[in-house]
Motif scaffolding. Structure first.
Motif, PDB file in Angstrom:
ATOM      1  N   TYR A 128      27.962  52.774  46.360  1.00  0.00           N
ATOM      2  CA  TYR A 128      28.186  54.219  46.453  1.00  0.00           C
ATOM      3  C   TYR A 128      27.684  54.787  47.776  1.00  0.00           C
ATOM      4  O   TYR A 128      28.160  55.807  48.237  1.00  0.00           O
ATOM      5  CB  TYR A 128      27.483  54.937  45.291  1.00  0.00           C
ATOM      6  N   GLN A 129      26.650  54.127  48.338  1.00  0.00           N
ATOM      7  CA  GLN A 129      26.041  54.649  49.561  1.00  0.00           C
ATOM      8  C   GLN A 129      26.664  54.040  50.819  1.00  0.00           C
ATOM      9  O   GLN A 129      26.067  54.045  51.893  1.00  0.00           O
ATOM     10  CB  GLN A 129      24.525  54.451  49.530  1.00  0.00           C
TER      11      GLN A 129
ATOM     12  N   GLU B 285      26.210  66.578  59.919  1.00  0.00           N
ATOM     13  CA  GLU B 285      24.812  66.708  60.331  1.00  0.00           C
ATOM     14  C   GLU B 285      23.865  66.119  59.283  1.00  0.00           C
ATOM     15  O   GLU B 285      22.857  65.487  59.626  1.00  0.00           O
ATOM     16  CB  GLU B 285      24.488  68.189  60.568  1.00  0.00           C
ATOM     17  N   ASP B 286      24.189  66.328  57.991  1.00  0.00           N
ATOM     18  CA  ASP B 286      23.300  65.770  56.951  1.00  0.00           C
ATOM     19  C   ASP B 286      23.240  64.245  57.037  1.00  0.00           C
ATOM     20  O   ASP B 286      22.167  63.645  56.994  1.00  0.00           O
ATOM     21  CB  ASP B 286      23.708  66.254  55.547  1.00  0.00           C
ATOM     22  N   MET B 287      24.413  63.622  57.222  1.00  0.00           N
ATOM     23  CA  MET B 287      24.435  62.161  57.331  1.00  0.00           C
ATOM     24  C   MET B 287      23.820  61.686  58.653  1.00  0.00           C
ATOM     25  O   MET B 287      23.300  60.580  58.733  1.00  0.00           O
ATOM     26  CB  MET B 287      25.865  61.628  57.202  1.00  0.00           C
TER      27      MET B 287
ATOM     28  N   LEU C  21      20.215  61.553  57.861  1.00  0.00           N
ATOM     29  CA  LEU C  21      19.954  60.420  56.955  1.00  0.00           C
ATOM     30  C   LEU C  21      20.202  59.068  57.632  1.00  0.00           C
ATOM     31  O   LEU C  21      19.489  58.098  57.344  1.00  0.00           O
ATOM     32  CB  LEU C  21      20.809  60.556  55.690  1.00  0.00           C
TER      33      LEU C  21
ATOM     34  N   HIS D 132      12.564  66.395  55.227  1.00  0.00           N
ATOM     35  CA  HIS D 132      13.960  66.287  55.675  1.00  0.00           C
ATOM     36  C   HIS D 132      14.935  66.899  54.661  1.00  0.00           C
ATOM     37  O   HIS D 132      15.935  67.493  55.050  1.00  0.00           O
ATOM     38  CB  HIS D 132      14.308  64.829  55.994  1.00  0.00           C
TER      39      HIS D 132
ATOM     40  N   LEU E  57      15.535  70.649  55.242  1.00  0.00           N
ATOM     41  CA  LEU E  57      16.153  71.089  56.508  1.00  0.00           C
ATOM     42  C   LEU E  57      17.440  71.887  56.260  1.00  0.00           C
ATOM     43  O   LEU E  57      18.115  71.677  55.251  1.00  0.00           O
ATOM     44  CB  LEU E  57      16.474  69.865  57.384  1.00  0.00           C
TER      45      LEU E  57
ATOM     46  N   ALA F 279      20.395  71.630  57.416  1.00  0.00           N
ATOM     47  CA  ALA F 279      21.615  70.833  57.206  1.00  0.00           C
ATOM     48  C   ALA F 279      21.604  70.109  55.861  1.00  0.00           C
ATOM     49  O   ALA F 279      22.621  69.560  55.449  1.00  0.00           O
ATOM     50  CB  ALA F 279      21.780  69.806  58.333  1.00  0.00           C
ATOM     51  N   MET F 280      20.453  70.125  55.181  1.00  0.00           N
ATOM     52  CA  MET F 280      20.365  69.488  53.868  1.00  0.00           C
ATOM     53  C   MET F 280      20.296  70.597  52.805  1.00  0.00           C
ATOM     54  O   MET F 280      21.245  71.326  52.643  1.00  0.00           O
ATOM     55  CB  MET F 280      19.135  68.565  53.813  1.00  0.00           C
TER      56      MET F 280
ATOM     57  N   ILE G 215      16.559  56.458  50.078  1.00  0.00           N
ATOM     58  CA  ILE G 215      17.562  57.032  50.985  1.00  0.00           C
ATOM     59  C   ILE G 215      18.965  56.849  50.415  1.00  0.00           C
ATOM     60  O   ILE G 215      19.795  57.763  50.477  1.00  0.00           O
ATOM     61  CB  ILE G 215      17.473  56.408  52.401  1.00  0.00           C
ATOM     62  N   GLY G 216      19.215  55.667  49.829  1.00  0.00           N
ATOM     63  CA  GLY G 216      20.522  55.422  49.215  1.00  0.00           C
ATOM     64  C   GLY G 216      20.853  56.465  48.156  1.00  0.00           C
ATOM     65  O   GLY G 216      21.975  56.991  48.104  1.00  0.00           O
TER      66      GLY G 216
ATOM     67  N   GLN H 113      19.594  59.455  47.929  1.00  0.00           N
ATOM     68  CA  GLN H 113      19.726  60.745  48.610  1.00  0.00           C
ATOM     69  C   GLN H 113      21.116  60.890  49.230  1.00  0.00           C
ATOM     70  O   GLN H 113      21.736  61.957  49.152  1.00  0.00           O
ATOM     71  CB  GLN H 113      18.615  60.827  49.677  1.00  0.00           C
ATOM     72  N   VAL H 114      21.600  59.813  49.827  1.00  0.00           N
ATOM     73  CA  VAL H 114      22.927  59.818  50.450  1.00  0.00           C
ATOM     74  C   VAL H 114      24.005  60.171  49.418  1.00  0.00           C
ATOM     75  O   VAL H 114      24.855  61.041  49.650  1.00  0.00           O
ATOM     76  CB  VAL H 114      23.237  58.441  51.082  1.00  0.00           C
ATOM     77  N   VAL H 115      23.952  59.513  48.262  1.00  0.00           N
ATOM     78  CA  VAL H 115      24.980  59.752  47.239  1.00  0.00           C
ATOM     79  C   VAL H 115      24.813  61.159  46.656  1.00  0.00           C
ATOM     80  O   VAL H 115      25.796  61.863  46.413  1.00  0.00           O
ATOM     81  CB  VAL H 115      24.922  58.662  46.152  1.00  0.00           C
TER      82      VAL H 115
ATOM     83  N   VAL I 115      23.729  63.823  48.214  1.00  0.00           N
ATOM     84  CA  VAL I 115      24.270  64.747  49.204  1.00  0.00           C
ATOM     85  C   VAL I 115      25.801  64.721  49.181  1.00  0.00           C
ATOM     86  O   VAL I 115      26.461  65.764  49.184  1.00  0.00           O
ATOM     87  CB  VAL I 115      23.747  64.393  50.626  1.00  0.00           C
ATOM     88  N   GLN I 116      26.357  63.511  49.124  1.00  0.00           N
ATOM     89  CA  GLN I 116      27.813  63.351  49.126  1.00  0.00           C
ATOM     90  C   GLN I 116      28.468  64.004  47.917  1.00  0.00           C
ATOM     91  O   GLN I 116      29.548  64.577  48.009  1.00  0.00           O
ATOM     92  CB  GLN I 116      28.156  61.860  49.089  1.00  0.00           C
TER      93      GLN I 116
ATOM     94  N   VAL J  22      27.510  57.369  38.245  1.00  0.00           N
ATOM     95  CA  VAL J  22      26.994  57.814  39.544  1.00  0.00           C
ATOM     96  C   VAL J  22      25.670  58.546  39.360  1.00  0.00           C
ATOM     97  O   VAL J  22      24.715  58.355  40.124  1.00  0.00           O
ATOM     98  CB  VAL J  22      28.026  58.722  40.264  1.00  0.00           C
TER      99      VAL J  22
END
Lengths: 296, 296
Positions: A28-29, A107-109, A112, B83, B86, B88-89, B156-157, B159-161, B163-164, B174
């Motif tokens: 997923y990431q 920007e978020d990615m 990250l 972070h 922020l 952008a987050m 981080i993984g 967090q990435v998902v 955010v997405q 998920v």
């Protein structure tokens, strides 16, 4: 092979190592793995892993622990560029002719991906414990050097002061501080960690730090000189940018002649220190000279 | 001492350890040290270092290597919040009733303070090699766990998902992925690293990972429940925020009753696994229960 061929050959080998240690793009990431690859495989001189590798060889290193460390230092260098380019920092849309990471991935990615690369540098370097478990203490020492030189007493520290003083006239003392931390620290980490991983003694490691410090400073001064003397065509980026930004540089501080002299002197001192080691390394000597006597 | 007194006592001890390992505020880069302290010393449950410490004790750990690791995991947790906040987050101006780091120090310093904390976590953990050089391999293993669980296959993984998928309806699969990575991974790192540093065997470490995984998931589900059932006054943050944001949560996915049941079941399973170890640890058992059967 002459120096240029040898250099090109090593860059290719380093790129292979970088690819080998990058995460597989899946799950997923997956986006973050793509962003990491996009930023890490964007070219560049691969200077830090090359210096690390050669420093390792200088002390007879032959093991497998060096490869993850080479990948790690390039990941740290790369993450610092990704975060430097962010809108709240330098706000750059292009680097080396390609769109910057946050422009492509958002920007978020971008934030990250930088975090991920920094963290992944340590994940990667830690793989050395599996490669050479008999040298765990040595690897631990190299890790500590890597972390220290990348942090607030090294690269990040330099970056903080650079950001703070941006747009202001700074004293020579502050300029020197920024150069030593922002540029020299990771060069020092490269040469020291390479030596430590090969089993060099404390005195030898500390001499490597001195050599790297001088080379890093000379490299940065040469950067300032090129901004005045080179052409945009040759440099691949706009010249006279420091003047336009009214930036204090080594050239505005000491004048162009003294700047040239100092590059010369620092490089000669570094080469003299290098020659004091019993083992001779012509490639490393050529590499150090090529870094500072460069035209781009 | 009863559990509550014991808990308070330990939080105080952990805060002392955090302060001890924070950098001294001096030099041109002083601002970043201030920003690091501001964000790290902002209160909080200190859950991760507490779980690490207790896991260390469970396996008879008595050395000095645990302290830098306790500080390191809290630094990693803290940088992720800095972070996260922020613009952008999540673009948050307040956290725990105080202005967020980038509001106080500026967005550029917010980015750099997060980077500095993540990097400093590894600088700090590496100090364990000096504290217990005879256990270098053990420390190396703990470092690898810390790095892996904080990275793209861990926090981080997740967090990435997160955010997405933000603002979208997500599948249960998920959601489960995000919870396991974003919340459980650092809890797992805490309990595993504590065990490894004390010299626990592989099978024991892997059981600690299982326990932590269950507790992390139960903790996150309880968070979703409280958002529905608690009051803003008690929780110290707005309730019904998930509903407002049309966010998929464990409660919207499975319903409140099943959510309650799962918290109950996961916690019981974790406690049962914990009791299988020869050593008994009442405080740790109470701690695990207090995390999930909490009202705020």
């Amino acid at each position: 092979m002459n120096f240029k061929e040898e250099y090109t050959d090593r860059v290719e080998k380093i790129e292979k190592i970088l690819k080998k240690y990058l995460p597989e793009k899946k799950g997923y990431q997956r986006t973050i793995m793509e962003a990491m690859e996009y930023s890490l495989m964007a070219g560049g001189k691969r200077l830090r892993p090359m210096l690390m590798w050669e420093s390792y060889r200088l002390f007879g290193g032959e093991g497998a622990a060096i490869e993850p460390f080479m990948a790690a230092i390039e990941m740290i260098h790369t993450y610092s560029l990704v975060h430097d380019d962010l809108p709240a920092m330098d706000n750059d849309e292009y680097r080396r002719g390609r769109k910057t990471t946050h422009i492509v991935y958002g920007e978020d990615m971008g934030i990250l991906a930088g975090d991920a690369l920094l963290n992944y540098a340590f994940e990667t370097a830690c793989r050395a414990f599996e490669e050479e478990s008999e040298h765990a203490l040595r690897i631990g020492k190299a890790l500590k050097i890597l972390a220290d030189k990348a942090g607030i007493y090294g690269m990040i520290g330099g970056q903080v002061v650079d950001v703070q003083e941006s747009g202001k006239a700074v004293s020579g003392e502050v300029l020197d501080f920024i150069y030593r931390l922002k540029t020299s620290a990771l060069i020092e980490a490269s040469m020291m960690a390479g030596a430590v991983l090969a089993g060099a003694e404390e005195g030898q490691v500390s001499r490597m730090e001195q050599i790297a410090g001088k080379i890093g400073l000379a490299f940065q001064i040469q950067d300032d000189i090129l901004d005045v003397t080179s052409t945009t065509e040759l440099l691949g980026k706009p010249v006279h940018s420091d003047e336009k930004n009214e930036k204090t540089t080594y050239v505005t501080w000491k004048g162009i002649e003294k700047a040239h002299e100092d590059v010369e002197r620092l490089t000669q001192e570094a080469v003299d220190l290098l020659r004091k080691f019993p083992a001779k390394d012509d490639f490393l000597e050529e590499l150090l000279k090529s870094l500072v006597y460069r035209e781009k």
